[in-house]
Design a protein around this motif. Structure first.
Motif, short mmCIF file in Angstrom:
data_model
loop_
_atom_site.label_atom_id
_atom_site.label_comp_id
_atom_site.label_asym_id
_atom_site.label_seq_id
_atom_site.Cartn_x
_atom_site.Cartn_y
_atom_site.Cartn_z
N VAL A 75 40.54 43.48 23.65
CA VAL A 75 40.93 42.23 24.31
C VAL A 75 40.88 42.44 25.82
O VAL A 75 41.65 43.24 26.36
CB VAL A 75 42.36 41.81 23.89
N SER A 91 39.47 45.82 28.46
CA SER A 91 40.41 46.25 27.43
C SER A 91 41.80 46.31 28.03
O SER A 91 41.99 46.90 29.10
CB SER A 91 40.03 47.63 26.90
N LYS A 124 34.53 37.60 12.09
CA LYS A 124 33.99 38.72 11.31
C LYS A 124 33.90 38.37 9.82
O LYS A 124 32.96 38.76 9.14
CB LYS A 124 34.85 39.97 11.52
N ALA A 143 33.54 38.36 22.18
CA ALA A 143 33.43 39.78 22.54
C ALA A 143 32.31 39.86 23.57
O ALA A 143 31.40 39.04 23.58
CB ALA A 143 33.09 40.62 21.32
N THR A 146 42.95 35.60 20.37
CA THR A 146 41.71 36.38 20.41
C THR A 146 41.56 37.19 19.12
O THR A 146 40.49 37.20 18.50
CB THR A 146 41.71 37.35 21.62
N LEU A 147 42.65 37.87 18.72
CA LEU A 147 42.58 38.71 17.52
C LEU A 147 42.36 37.86 16.26
O LEU A 147 41.58 38.24 15.38
CB LEU A 147 43.85 39.56 17.39
N LEU A 151 38.72 36.79 16.29
CA LEU A 151 37.83 37.90 15.91
C LEU A 151 37.87 38.10 14.39
O LEU A 151 36.84 38.31 13.75
CB LEU A 151 38.26 39.20 16.61
N ASP A 152 39.06 38.00 13.81
CA ASP A 152 39.22 38.15 12.37
C ASP A 152 38.42 37.08 11.63
O ASP A 152 37.67 37.37 10.69
CB ASP A 152 40.71 38.06 12.03
N SER A 164 35.90 47.20 17.98
CA SER A 164 37.28 47.72 18.07
C SER A 164 38.30 46.63 18.41
O SER A 164 39.44 46.94 18.74
CB SER A 164 37.34 48.82 19.13
N ASN A 165 37.88 45.35 18.27
CA ASN A 165 38.80 44.23 18.58
C ASN A 165 39.42 44.37 19.97
O ASN A 165 40.63 44.15 20.14
CB ASN A 165 39.91 44.10 17.53
N TYR A 178 33.54 44.40 20.36
CA TYR A 178 33.57 43.65 19.09
C TYR A 178 34.08 44.54 17.96
O TYR A 178 34.98 44.16 17.20
CB TYR A 178 32.16 43.14 18.78
#
Ligand SMILES: [Zn+2]
Length: 273
Positions: A225, A50, A243, A214, A235-236, A239-240, A222-223, A220
Motif C-alpha cells: 500500500v 509501501s 485478484k 498496484a 486498498t486491501l 486488491l482481494d 505483496s499487497n 501487486y
C-alpha cells in the motif's frame, strides 16, 4: 401455391437472416490497443510505494499507459496519461496524434474513462470535450469540491465541471457498453473513486487493467500500500476482489505503470482482439 419444400426454404432463410443479424448485434467487434502516454527513468519505489518499508532500495522503471477500446463503432479511451509538454515524463506523441495513426478522430471517442484523478492519468482528458466522462463518483466528488483543490487538480476537467460535456460518475461498477464486454470495476483505496477496467476479448480472453490499484508487480504480489493512498483498508479489499476476479475469469492482469507488462498486449498500432 408454393410447395411445402419452398416454404421451408423461405422460413429457413428468414430465420437464418434474423439469427445472423441478432448475433452480429450481440457480439460487436472488440479490440484493445495500448497507447504510450509518457516515459520515466527508474523510480526508487522504497520511498513512497509501501507504508511498511517493503521495497527499500528497489528501483522500477515506470511507464504511463493509455488504452483504446473499440466496441463496434464506438470507442472508449481509458486513462489519458501525462500532459503533452516539455517535462521529462511527457509523452513523445500526443494521444490525438496516436489515435490519428489508427484512423480515430477525437470526436469519434464516445467515452473517456478515467481510473482516478491523479495527474499522470488525466493529462490529456481535455482533448476529448465531446466524450462522456466516466469516472468514479468518489473522485468526481473531490474534483468538484472547491475545498479539495489541494488533493486533486480540477483544471483538466473544466469542460465537464462547467457542464460543457456529459459526465456519468460511477458509484459502483459500470458496464460501459451495456453488454458486459467492458466493465469499470470499483476498486477504491488508491483514491476514493478508483476504478480498474475489465475487457472481455474474444481471442485473447479477459484482460484486467489495474489503474493504480498496484503500481508494479512486486507491489501487486505483496499487497503493498503506497503511503499516499487515501484508504488502506479499501486498498486491501480492492486488491482481494481484483485478484479473485482475475483468478475466476482467468484474466491477463496488466499493471498499467509496470514497463514489464507493456508486452502483454501487441505493440502499437496492433491491437488485441
Ligand atoms: Zn495514482
Amino acid at each position: 401455391m408454393k410447395s411445402t419444400l419452398s416454404w421451408l426454404v423461405v422460413w429457413a432463410c428468414a430465420v437464418g437472416g434474423i439469427g445472423k443479424s441478432v448475433s452480429a448485434q450481440l457480439t460487436p467487434e472488440l479490440t484493445l490497443t495500448r497507447l504510450a502516454c509518457g516515459t520515466n527513468a527508474d523510480t526508487d519505489v522504497g520511498l513512497r510505494f509501501s507504508d511498511t518499508y517493503a521495497y527499500n532500495g528497489v528501483k522500477i522503471q515506470f511507464t504511463y499507459s493509455c488504452y483504446l477500446v473499440k466496441h463496434g463503432d464506438d470507442y472508449l479511451v481509458w486513462d489519458t496519461g501525462n500532459p503533452v509538454g516539455t517535462t521529462a515524463t511527457a509523452p513523445k506523441t500526443s494521444l490525438i496524434d496516436l489515435l490519428a495513426q489508427v484512423g480515430v478522430k477525437p470526436e469519434q471517442v464516445k467515452y473517456v474513462g478515467i481510473s482516478h484523478y491523479h495527474g499522470d492519468h488525466v493529462g490529456q482528458v481535455s482533448a476529448f470535450p465531446k466524450a462522456t466522462l466516466l469516472i468514479g463518483k468518489g473522485d468526481w466528488d473531490v474534483l468538484t469540491d472547491p475545498k479539495a483543490a489541494a488533493v486533486a487538480n480540477p483544471a483538466p476537467f473544466a469542460n465537464w465541471i462547467s457542464r460543457g460535456g456529459k459526465v456519468d460518475p460511477a458509484a459502483a461498477d459500470k458496464d460501459v457498453f451495456g453488454d458486459g464486454a467492458v466493465v469499470m470495476i470499483n476498486t477504491p483505496g488508491h483514491t476514493p473513486g478508483h476504478h480498474s477496467l475489465l475487457v472481455r476479448l474474444k481471442t485473447m480472453g479477459n484482460v484486467l487493467l489495474s489503474g493504480d490499484l498496484a503500481h508494479f508487480r512486486e507491489n501487486y504480489d505483496s499487497n503493498g500500500v503506497p503511503t499516499f493512498n487515501t484508504d488502506r483498508a479499501d486498498t486491501l479489499a480492492s486488491l482481494d476482489r481484483f485478484k479473485k476476479l482475475a483468478e475466476n475469469l482467468k484474466a491477463t492482469v496488466i499493471i498499467q505503470h509496470d514497463a514489464r507488462d507493456v508486452t502483454k498486449l501487441p505493440a502499437f498500432p496492433a491491437s488485441a482482439r
